[in-house]
Design a protein around this motif. Structure first.
Motif, PDB file in Angstrom:
ATOM      1  N   MET A 116       0.845  -1.190   0.000  1.00  0.00           N
ATOM      2  CA  MET A 116       0.000   0.000   0.000  1.00  0.00           C
ATOM      3  C   MET A 116       0.881   1.241   0.000  1.00  0.00           C
ATOM      4  N   THR A 117       0.533   2.220  -0.804  1.00  0.00           N
ATOM      5  CA  THR A 117       1.186   3.516  -0.756  1.00  0.00           C
ATOM      6  C   THR A 117       0.195   4.540  -0.236  1.00  0.00           C
ATOM      7  N   SER A 118       0.654   5.445   0.611  1.00  0.00           N
ATOM      8  CA  SER A 118      -0.224   6.498   1.120  1.00  0.00           C
ATOM      9  C   SER A 118      -0.184   7.672   0.153  1.00  0.00           C
ATOM     10  N   ILE A 119      -1.336   8.289  -0.076  1.00  0.00           N
ATOM     11  CA  ILE A 119      -1.442   9.372  -1.049  1.00  0.00           C
ATOM     12  C   ILE A 119      -2.309  10.495  -0.480  1.00  0.00           C
ATOM     13  N   ARG A 120      -2.233  11.662  -1.100  1.00  0.00           N
ATOM     14  CA  ARG A 120      -3.135  12.765  -0.785  1.00  0.00           C
ATOM     15  C   ARG A 120      -4.351  12.695  -1.694  1.00  0.00           C
ATOM     16  N   SER A 121      -5.483  13.163  -1.208  1.00  0.00           N
ATOM     17  CA  SER A 121      -6.605  13.435  -2.099  1.00  0.00           C
ATOM     18  C   SER A 121      -6.379  14.802  -2.723  1.00  0.00           C
ATOM     19  N   HIS A 122      -7.192  15.129  -3.715  1.00  0.00           N
ATOM     20  CA  HIS A 122      -7.043  16.445  -4.340  1.00  0.00           C
ATOM     21  C   HIS A 122      -7.544  17.545  -3.415  1.00  0.00           C
ATOM     22  N   ASP A 123      -8.291  17.181  -2.387  1.00  0.00           N
ATOM     23  CA  ASP A 123      -8.860  18.166  -1.471  1.00  0.00           C
ATOM     24  C   ASP A 123      -8.093  18.219  -0.163  1.00  0.00           C
ATOM     25  N   GLN A 124      -6.772  18.129  -0.224  1.00  0.00           N
ATOM     26  CA  GLN A 124      -5.988  18.253   0.991  1.00  0.00           C
ATOM     27  C   GLN A 124      -4.606  18.781   0.663  1.00  0.00           C
ATOM     28  N   PHE A 125      -3.945  19.326   1.686  1.00  0.00           N
ATOM     29  CA  PHE A 125      -2.534  19.667   1.590  1.00  0.00           C
ATOM     30  C   PHE A 125      -1.852  19.142   2.839  1.00  0.00           C
ATOM     31  N   ASN A 126      -0.919  18.221   2.660  1.00  0.00           N
ATOM     32  CA  ASN A 126      -0.306  17.528   3.790  1.00  0.00           C
ATOM     33  C   ASN A 126      -1.409  16.986   4.700  1.00  0.00           C
ATOM     34  N   THR A 127      -1.453  17.381   5.964  1.00  0.00           N
ATOM     35  CA  THR A 127      -2.476  16.838   6.858  1.00  0.00           C
ATOM     36  C   THR A 127      -3.727  17.708   6.931  1.00  0.00           C
ATOM     37  N   THR A 128      -3.762  18.812   6.190  1.00  0.00           N
ATOM     38  CA  THR A 128      -4.932  19.689   6.205  1.00  0.00           C
ATOM     39  C   THR A 128      -5.946  19.206   5.181  1.00  0.00           C
ATOM     40  N   ILE A 129      -7.137  18.877   5.649  1.00  0.00           N
ATOM     41  CA  ILE A 129      -8.185  18.346   4.779  1.00  0.00           C
ATOM     42  C   ILE A 129      -9.146  19.478   4.421  1.00  0.00           C
ATOM     43  N   TYR A 130      -9.212  19.825   3.126  1.00  0.00           N
ATOM     44  CA  TYR A 130     -10.081  20.909   2.684  1.00  0.00           C
ATOM     45  C   TYR A 130     -11.513  20.421   2.430  1.00  0.00           C
ATOM     46  N   GLY A 131     -11.648  19.175   2.062  1.00  0.00           N
ATOM     47  CA  GLY A 131     -12.966  18.635   1.744  1.00  0.00           C
ATOM     48  C   GLY A 131     -12.905  17.132   1.620  1.00  0.00           C
ATOM     49  N   ARG A 169      -9.686  11.600  -9.027  1.00  0.00           N
ATOM     50  CA  ARG A 169      -9.754  10.132  -8.981  1.00  0.00           C
ATOM     51  C   ARG A 169     -11.196   9.623  -8.898  1.00  0.00           C
ATOM     52  N   GLY A 170     -12.166  10.533  -8.924  1.00  0.00           N
ATOM     53  CA  GLY A 170     -13.562  10.126  -8.959  1.00  0.00           C
ATOM     54  C   GLY A 170     -14.143   9.728  -7.620  1.00  0.00           C
ATOM     55  N   ILE A 171     -13.592  10.237  -6.526  1.00  0.00           N
ATOM     56  CA  ILE A 171     -14.076   9.919  -5.185  1.00  0.00           C
ATOM     57  C   ILE A 171     -14.793  11.137  -4.616  1.00  0.00           C
ATOM     58  N   HIS A 172     -16.009  10.929  -4.107  1.00  0.00           N
ATOM     59  CA  HIS A 172     -16.805  12.042  -3.592  1.00  0.00           C
ATOM     60  C   HIS A 172     -17.435  11.669  -2.256  1.00  0.00           C
ATOM     61  N   ASN A 173     -17.400  12.617  -1.333  1.00  0.00           N
ATOM     62  CA  ASN A 173     -18.072  12.522  -0.018  1.00  0.00           C
ATOM     63  C   ASN A 173     -17.400  11.568   0.968  1.00  0.00           C
ATOM     64  N   GLU A 174     -16.207  11.098   0.686  1.00  0.00           N
ATOM     65  CA  GLU A 174     -15.584  10.126   1.592  1.00  0.00           C
ATOM     66  C   GLU A 174     -14.078  10.074   1.381  1.00  0.00           C
ATOM     67  N   ARG A 175     -13.349   9.709   2.437  1.00  0.00           N
ATOM     68  CA  ARG A 175     -11.893   9.568   2.359  1.00  0.00           C
ATOM     69  C   ARG A 175     -11.431   8.154   2.716  1.00  0.00           C
ATOM     70  N   ARG A 176     -12.245   7.397   3.421  1.00  0.00           N
ATOM     71  CA  ARG A 176     -11.805   6.065   3.865  1.00  0.00           C
ATOM     72  C   ARG A 176     -12.062   5.044   2.755  1.00  0.00           C
ATOM     73  N   VAL A 177     -11.237   5.153   1.704  1.00  0.00           N
ATOM     74  CA  VAL A 177     -11.329   4.230   0.578  1.00  0.00           C
ATOM     75  C   VAL A 177      -9.958   3.616   0.349  1.00  0.00           C
ATOM     76  N   ILE A 178      -9.944   2.429  -0.268  1.00  0.00           N
ATOM     77  CA  ILE A 178      -8.680   1.818  -0.682  1.00  0.00           C
ATOM     78  C   ILE A 178      -8.804   1.435  -2.151  1.00  0.00           C
ATOM     79  N   PHE A 179      -7.871   1.910  -2.953  1.00  0.00           N
ATOM     80  CA  PHE A 179      -7.861   1.629  -4.386  1.00  0.00           C
ATOM     81  C   PHE A 179      -7.168   0.288  -4.624  1.00  0.00           C
TER      82      PHE A 179
END
Length: 770
Positions: A657-672, A678-688
């Motif tokens: 597993m590699t850890s990645i950022r979503s497009h709605d974050q910077f480092n540990t700051t979560i903007y949304g 990547r087509g993910i909406h309304n959630e962050r606890r996903v595994i590709f």
């Protein structure tokens, strides 16, 4: 096996049903980026405050963005907007008008706030006054600045040795504050200066210092506009450094080819729709990657070696036409040993280990064969591996073979992730200072700094656990969410007598604390910094060694904030008292005086105050740009390295597993909660996951699973993730951090740099049991 204490997942299981998955994007930016950026700024800051700040961000005479360290253009800055979507979102977060006062903390206990997820915590607002959590307390309560400094000083002066305290630094801290911070820490008597570089580009600094004599990149932004080939490895600029896309677009228009190397096909590496151009505004884009190599996680070294072997074979057929033999002879050492080692490799077998079709690697070698103006960029996808240092040395080997360093349009480009993390290190934020640096501090300031090396991030966490540290002080950042092995780190933090966080906004590190805890609120980059009635400016260093001024323009949300330099100097006075020979008041009241001191201690800053106010700032000296390599061998030559391929064996039910950022974050700051690329909406606890892996393991899209890591006999678990099928190599998976940092073992680190190996985590995936 022993089971460590597990931090509970913040989300309710039913909330996972809100997940919506759409097709991943094949292009980055465009009008959606403008819309998303503007929406956040207007919501958090209002029209006038928000638009005023955006207009001044990254402009000459304005303030530096607090997110990524991508450089501003020297001479062709946009008259409209010199920022990206994530930069605008970072500004929205720090310029928000929402503020946390004594009433907020009285109404919200630490336990209640801890039950929120990181996104919810970050959205609460700016901290408006110093607050204190007493031993056994449930709520933070107001405290005066004077009493806060006295309390910290009492704890520090009660320690058996200064080495029982650690002083962390984030990449947001300015040059001036960083310099005064390290000066105080060393005057206090320790080199325990862990910093965010320990967790990101420490592998780059370690490798580059050894083989080219400087721990920084060697290119300028203008080199991107005059190059033949750009190689982008282990990096996702569309999300992590979006302003880099503009430079890549310009490079393409000038004829450059781009090779992208990444386990995931990232939208921002495929196509860029520049919203500041008519073409981009109308929805037309620029194709970026001419060749996309979808390498296996940590297959990068095998790939580079395969390219080198193919180039060597081509050189044998056309001597002197593929390798730069004059450069190799005059400017490098170790070539013969390197070539003898390279001969042992079969490029087709290397292609298999890289997880790539051999034909694609041959295509990459062909693109490089007749070129010497080559730039190689990389980020965390290279550095955060056990063999990260060696992989970077292998990257350097390739540039040395081609003579692609020390000339226009060529060189090495580690892309820093935080705005001044490179400047922090230049300002001597480092747990392993050298004798020359310490001697200079002694000469200028008249005290004997400690000579024993201090603790880095991983060493500090272990020392907390073992009772070797009693006080932890953080100058910015979100230490708990940024560090590995979250449960282990949380246990360590709770063993502290005192934890202190200098912060702008609430984060999880305020909620996992020592016996006593303090939050000291400080100014942000965009805030107007008034000292004795005069507006001040700070300075920062970007990824390419440019030092420039940053001057905030917004009215701070509270009159009870101090700038970071004032916090350091007042704490130094309270702690050291008459023991100190340093005039802390002088530096607290004048950034000019701080810069005068910096130029006396650190080479390259002569005339600091006069140079930094010039439009665009100034470049620091960089010997490799001039073809000079000041390595420990002291012969002026760069060094070829002999590296070995990593060996990794997985059980049938194990995955990388590699850890990645979503497009709605910077480092540990979560903007949304969206990752629209990547087509993910309304959630962050996903595994590709790869669809073949899903089928072989009996998983279906949407299955709820738990993720396990068993490194060192400890069961680490991240609960309640949703499987999303994705275009990723087999046996490879990816998931967002900080949610998955709990799975990163504290003992899995890069050899040589001690950087947590957050990009290669061995996991097992099991159906969620409720």
């Amino acid at each position: 096996m022993s089971k460590d204490l597990e931090l509970p997942a913040a989300e309710n299981p039913e909330e996972l049903l809100k997940l919506k998955v759409t097709e991943p994007k094949t292009w980055g930016a465009g009008i959606p980026a403008v819309y998303e950026a503007g929406k956040d700024v207007l919501k958090e800051d209002g029209v006038i405050r928000g638009m005023t700040a955006l207009f001044h961000m990254n402009k000459k005479g304005g303030f530096d963005c607090s997110s990524c360290a991508w450089p501003d253009p020297d001479d062709d800055r946009s008259p409209i907007a010199e920022y990206c979507e994530n930069g605008a979102k970072a500004l929205a977060e720090e310029a928000t008008t929402k503020k946390l006062t004594a009433e907020f903390f009285a109404a919200n206990s630490v336990a209640e706030l801890s039950r929120l997820n990181d996104y919810e915590i970050g959205k609460k607002g700016r901290i408006a006054q110093p607050v204190y959590l007493p031993k056994g307390g449930t709520h933070y309560e107001p405290i005066s600045w004077e009493d806060a400094f006295k309390k910290i000083a009492a704890h520090l002066n009660a320690l058996n040795t200064p080495d029982e305290a650690a002083f962390y630094t984030s990449g947001r801290t300015s040059n001036e504050a960083s310099f005064m911070y390290q000066l105080f820490v060393r005057a206090y008597g320790t080199n325990n200066l862990p910093d965010c570089s320990n967790m990101c580009h420490e592998s780059s600094g370690t490798a580059l210092n050894e083989v080219i004599g400087i721990g920084k990149g060697t290119v300028t932004l203008n080199d991107f506009y005059d190059t033949d080939v750009i190689v982008i490895m282990g990096q996702n600029p569309g999300t992590n450094h979006p302003r880099m896309l503009t430079a890549l677009e310009k490079a393409k228009k000038n004829g450059a080819k781009i090779i992208a190397i990444n386990p995931l096909r990232e939208a921002g590496l495929i196509e860029f729709k520049n919203p500041q151009t008519v073409k981009g505004f109308l929805g037309f884009g620029t194709q970026l990657a001419d060749l996309y190599l979808q390498v296996k996680i940590n297959g990068d070294m095998a790939l580079i070696k395969a390219i080198e072997k193919l180039l060597y074979e081509a050189e044998q057929n056309e001597p002197g036409k593929v390798f730069d033999q004059a450069f190799i002879k005059n400017s490098t050492s170790g070539y013969d040993g390197f070539i003898e080692h390279l001969k042992n490799y079969d490029p087709e077998e290397l292609a298999r280990q890289a997880g790539l079709p051999f034909a694609q690697i041959k295509e990459a070698a062909e693109m490089l064969k007749d070129k010497s103006r080559i730039i190689i960029c990389w980020a965390m996808g290279i550095t955060q591996h056990v063999n990260g240092v060696d992989t970077i040395k292998e990257i350097v080997n390739l540039t040395l073979l081609k003579g692609s360093i020390g000339k226009p349009g060529a060189g090495l480009c580690p892309v820093r992730g935080h705005s001044n993390v490179q400047g922090n290190r230049t300002m001597l934020i480092y747990d392993k200072p050298n004798k020359k640096q310490l001697d200079k501090i002694k000469e200028v300031f008249g005290f004997e700094p400690p000579r024993k090396h201090g603790l880095d991030v991983v060493e500090s966490i272990k020392a907390m656990h073992e009772g070797g540290l009693k006080v932890f002080f953080a100058m910015g950042g979100n230490f708990l969410s940024a560090t590995p092995d979250t449960t282990y780190t949380a246990q360590a933090m709770r063993k502290m007598k005192l934890t202190v966080q200098v912060s702008t906004k609430l984060n999880r590190s305020h909620l996992v604390h020592g016996d006593e805890a303090l939050i000291l609120p400080t100014l942000s980059r965009s805030d107007k910094d008034m000292v004795n009635g005069e507006a001040q400016f700070i300075s920062c260093e970007n990824s390419m060694g440019v030092v420039q001024m940053s001057k905030g323009i917004l009215k701070p949300i509270s009159d009870d904030l101090l700038n970071e330099t004032q916090i350091v100097c007042r704490l130094a006075k309270a702690t050291l008292g008459s023991r100190s020979v340093i005039d802390w008041d002088k530096y607290a009241n004048s950034y000019d005086e701080v810069r005068n001191a910096i130029e006396k201690v650190i080479p390259g800053f002569e005339g600091y105050n006069s140079k930094v106010i010039k439009p665009g700032g100034f470049y620091l000296h960089n010997a490799p740009r001039e073809g000079k390599f000041e390595t420990s061998k002291n012969d002026g030559k760069a060094i070829f390295s002999i590296t070995n391929l990593p060996v990794l064996k997985l059980a049938n039910d194990e995955y990388i597993m590699t850890s990645i950022r979503s497009h709605d974050q910077f480092n540990t700051t979560i903007y949304g909660l969206d990752d629209r690329y990547r087509g993910i909406h309304n959630e962050r606890r996903v595994i590709f996951m790869n669809e073949n892996d899903m089928q072989n393991a009996g998983f279906n899209s949407g299955d709820k699973v738990d993720l396990f890591n068993y490194h060192g006999g400890v069961i680490r678990v991240a609960r309640l993730f949703i499987i999303v099928p994705y275009d990723i190599p087999e046996k490879n998976t990816a998931a967002y951090y900080p949610e998955t940092n709990v799975l990163v073992p504290i003992d899995s680190v890069a050899e040589g740099s001690n950087t947590p190996a957050s990009k290669l985590i061995i996991i097992k995936i099991k159906k969620h049991t409720g």
